[in-house]
Design an enzyme around this catalytic site. Sequence first.
Site, mmCIF file in Angstrom:
data_model
loop_
_atom_site.group_PDB
_atom_site.id
_atom_site.type_symbol
_atom_site.label_atom_id
_atom_site.label_comp_id
_atom_site.label_asym_id
_atom_site.label_seq_id
_atom_site.Cartn_x
_atom_site.Cartn_y
_atom_site.Cartn_z
ATOM 1 N N ASP A 22 1.120 4.564 -4.395
ATOM 2 C CA ASP A 22 2.246 3.633 -4.447
ATOM 3 C C ASP A 22 2.437 2.976 -5.805
ATOM 4 O O ASP A 22 3.435 2.290 -6.022
ATOM 5 C CB ASP A 22 2.047 2.535 -3.381
ATOM 6 N N HIS B 166 -8.091 2.093 -2.393
ATOM 7 C CA HIS B 166 -7.827 3.010 -1.285
ATOM 8 C C HIS B 166 -9.089 3.151 -0.444
ATOM 9 O O HIS B 166 -10.191 3.142 -0.980
ATOM 10 C CB HIS B 166 -7.413 4.394 -1.826
HETATM 11 N N1 ACO Z 1 -6.960 -5.919 -5.649
HETATM 12 C C1 ACO Z 1 -8.084 -6.664 -5.731
HETATM 13 N N2 ACO Z 1 -9.213 -6.420 -5.024
HETATM 14 C C2 ACO Z 1 -9.198 -5.358 -4.198
HETATM 15 C C3 ACO Z 1 -8.073 -4.526 -4.052
HETATM 16 C C4 ACO Z 1 -6.916 -4.851 -4.811
HETATM 17 N N3 ACO Z 1 -5.801 -4.087 -4.712
HETATM 18 N N4 ACO Z 1 -8.315 -3.556 -3.155
HETATM 19 C C5 ACO Z 1 -9.591 -3.755 -2.739
HETATM 20 N N5 ACO Z 1 -10.124 -4.846 -3.369
HETATM 21 C C6 ACO Z 1 -11.496 -5.355 -3.233
HETATM 22 C C7 ACO Z 1 -11.686 -6.106 -1.920
HETATM 23 O O1 ACO Z 1 -11.415 -7.495 -2.089
HETATM 24 C C8 ACO Z 1 -13.139 -5.828 -1.638
HETATM 25 O O2 ACO Z 1 -13.928 -6.660 -2.468
HETATM 26 P P1 ACO Z 1 -15.381 -7.188 -1.950
HETATM 27 O O3 ACO Z 1 -16.204 -5.955 -1.749
HETATM 28 O O4 ACO Z 1 -15.840 -8.069 -3.029
HETATM 29 O O5 ACO Z 1 -15.109 -7.919 -0.655
HETATM 30 C C9 ACO Z 1 -13.337 -4.395 -2.114
HETATM 31 O O6 ACO Z 1 -12.353 -4.216 -3.158
HETATM 32 C C10 ACO Z 1 -13.126 -3.340 -1.040
HETATM 33 O O7 ACO Z 1 -11.822 -3.544 -0.484
HETATM 34 P P2 ACO Z 1 -11.471 -3.429 1.058
HETATM 35 O O8 ACO Z 1 -10.302 -4.304 1.346
HETATM 36 O O9 ACO Z 1 -12.708 -3.635 1.877
HETATM 37 O O10 ACO Z 1 -11.072 -1.909 1.129
HETATM 38 P P3 ACO Z 1 -10.258 -1.210 2.293
HETATM 39 O O11 ACO Z 1 -10.639 0.198 2.256
HETATM 40 O O12 ACO Z 1 -10.454 -1.963 3.573
HETATM 41 O O13 ACO Z 1 -8.725 -1.450 1.876
HETATM 42 C C11 ACO Z 1 -6.645 -1.127 0.776
HETATM 43 C C12 ACO Z 1 -7.978 -0.488 1.211
HETATM 44 C C13 ACO Z 1 -5.984 -1.799 2.001
HETATM 45 C C14 ACO Z 1 -5.721 -0.047 0.281
HETATM 46 C C15 ACO Z 1 -6.918 -2.178 -0.336
HETATM 47 O O14 ACO Z 1 -7.483 -1.548 -1.462
HETATM 48 C C16 ACO Z 1 -5.658 -2.952 -0.734
HETATM 49 O O15 ACO Z 1 -5.348 -3.974 -0.111
HETATM 50 N N6 ACO Z 1 -4.909 -2.466 -1.777
HETATM 51 C C17 ACO Z 1 -3.656 -3.081 -2.166
HETATM 52 C C18 ACO Z 1 -2.530 -2.598 -1.249
HETATM 53 C C19 ACO Z 1 -2.150 -1.155 -1.517
HETATM 54 O O16 ACO Z 1 -1.952 -0.745 -2.652
HETATM 55 N N7 ACO Z 1 -1.993 -0.385 -0.429
HETATM 56 C C20 ACO Z 1 -1.590 1.035 -0.492
HETATM 57 C C21 ACO Z 1 -2.729 1.923 -0.131
HETATM 58 S S1 ACO Z 1 -2.274 3.624 -0.285
HETATM 59 C C22 ACO Z 1 -1.399 3.950 1.103
HETATM 60 O O17 ACO Z 1 -1.631 3.410 2.154
HETATM 61 C C23 ACO Z 1 -0.316 4.853 1.019
#
Ligand code: ACO
Length: 431
Positions: free
Chosen positions: A366, A309
């Site tokens: 979620d 998140h």
């Molecule tokens: N699985 C694996 N790696 C992940 C995940 C994941 N679910 N989420 C984040 N990471 C990693 C990224 O690859 C990144 O790694 P790095 O630093 O080595 O490049 C690091 O964690 C930070 O992630 P970002 O994508 O930069 O974080 P951001 O805040 O931009 O994205 C998000 C947040 C979109 C929710 C992301 O965690 C994700 O894609 N999660 C899966 C989808 C999801 O569950 N969405 C629902 C969110 S809750 C809501 O909106 C109601």
Amino acid sequence: MSFETLPKKATLQIDNQNLELPLVEGTEGEVALDALALRKETGVISLDPGYGNTGSCTSGITFLDGEKGVIHHRGYLLRDLAENCDFLEVAYLLMSGELPNEARYAQWLGMIKENTFLGPMLQELLNHYPVRSHPMSVLASVVLSLNGFYGDLGHEVFNGIELDAVRLLAKTPLIAAHNFRRKRGMGYIYADPDMGYAENFLYSMFSKRLPEERRKIMSEALEKLLIIHADHEQNCSTSTVRMISSSNANVFAAIGGGIGALWGPLHGGANEAVINMLEDIAMQGQDLQEVVRRAKDKSDPFRLMGFGHRVYKTYDPRAVIAKEVVDDLLVKLGVDEPLVQTAMELEKIALEDEYFVKRNLYPNVDFYTGIAYKAMGIPKEMFTVLFSMGRMPGWLAQLIEFRADDSRRICRPRQIYTGPEQRDFVPMSER
Ligand code: ACO
């Protein structure tokens, strides 16, 4: 960092120029740099793709502490609201600023019930969508078209709440339920004024074929699930709603856009994506260690859905409540849902894995909600529609607040151009 000990201004040095920018503090101690004068005074803009460091507004609706896992609405902890209120009470709180007393609540319910119908033209409109349309596309599009039926923009009816907001809250579950039924060749069910918000939705979907006792158990769970989705400050869909409103577009255009933004699997669409992921794991007998390894592999686009998140760097407090709802629901309905076991094992492996620990990746809202919906017999493609129903009061409250904000301007970010420099035009014959 404490605002008390901070100077009330920050000094920015660019080349030989010093610029003093004011610091702004929120009621819970968050501090922001007010960058309004930055470009005017220096010609420089701030660059923040994804807005991880950018506050787009001040807001009095929801507070999140992503480090401690705290969320409160108008000062009331989400857990207290989920345990003591129904969804419409929380909706009223978000939009008007205060919890309703008995008289106001009765009036509020009356207004919602009066608007809980879809007229014949709206029903007819629904019949014309291709049966294969995703329910989110139908919901967004029907909400947009409500402007042709209503559109009393700015017409306040009740403690700062506009009639269009009441209509949206009242009609969204019916749009969702009617669409569910007509896709299956079943006739529409009209709302029952004696039923609550979630119960009416379940009744409109499943009719009396769903026995009353099960409907009551499911509606109690659903009220809680709707409440935990009710608002989450400036997330992607809410920012979209504010962005669209900033051009003075009508409320239906703004909410329709918000529904579109929510649909994406990185946002509200994750609840459907989580169940797809868990079902794939179960069907293909995938090894959970291997699933986690894939999620960590940067050359593989797969991510662990329902994890991570932007704001929470600890367990999402909404996910804690969602898991409790799932546990309670499965016992009360007597449903054996093997995906819960898979989800819990996956969660355990991820939470002990260095990659997830280092990046503070925890289950988000979620991760468990889809399992609850699945246990209720709601099809997967409806999951994000349920999120939209839950988020509706938040979008509306943010829109009402935005419209009343004197500092409101059209939302129009800038950019840093990185394309070719200005060059001479070449006629087609010479290219
Ligand atoms: N699985 C694996 N790696 C992940 C995940 C994941 N679910 N989420 C984040 N990471 C990693 C990224 O690859 C990144 O790694 P790095 O630093 O080595 O490049 C690091 O964690 C930070 O992630 P970002 O994508 O930069 O974080 P951001 O805040 O931009 O994205 C998000 C947040 C979109 C929710 C992301 O965690 C994700 O894609 N999660 C899966 C989808 C999801 O569950 N969405 C629902 C969110 S809750 C809501 O909106 C109601």
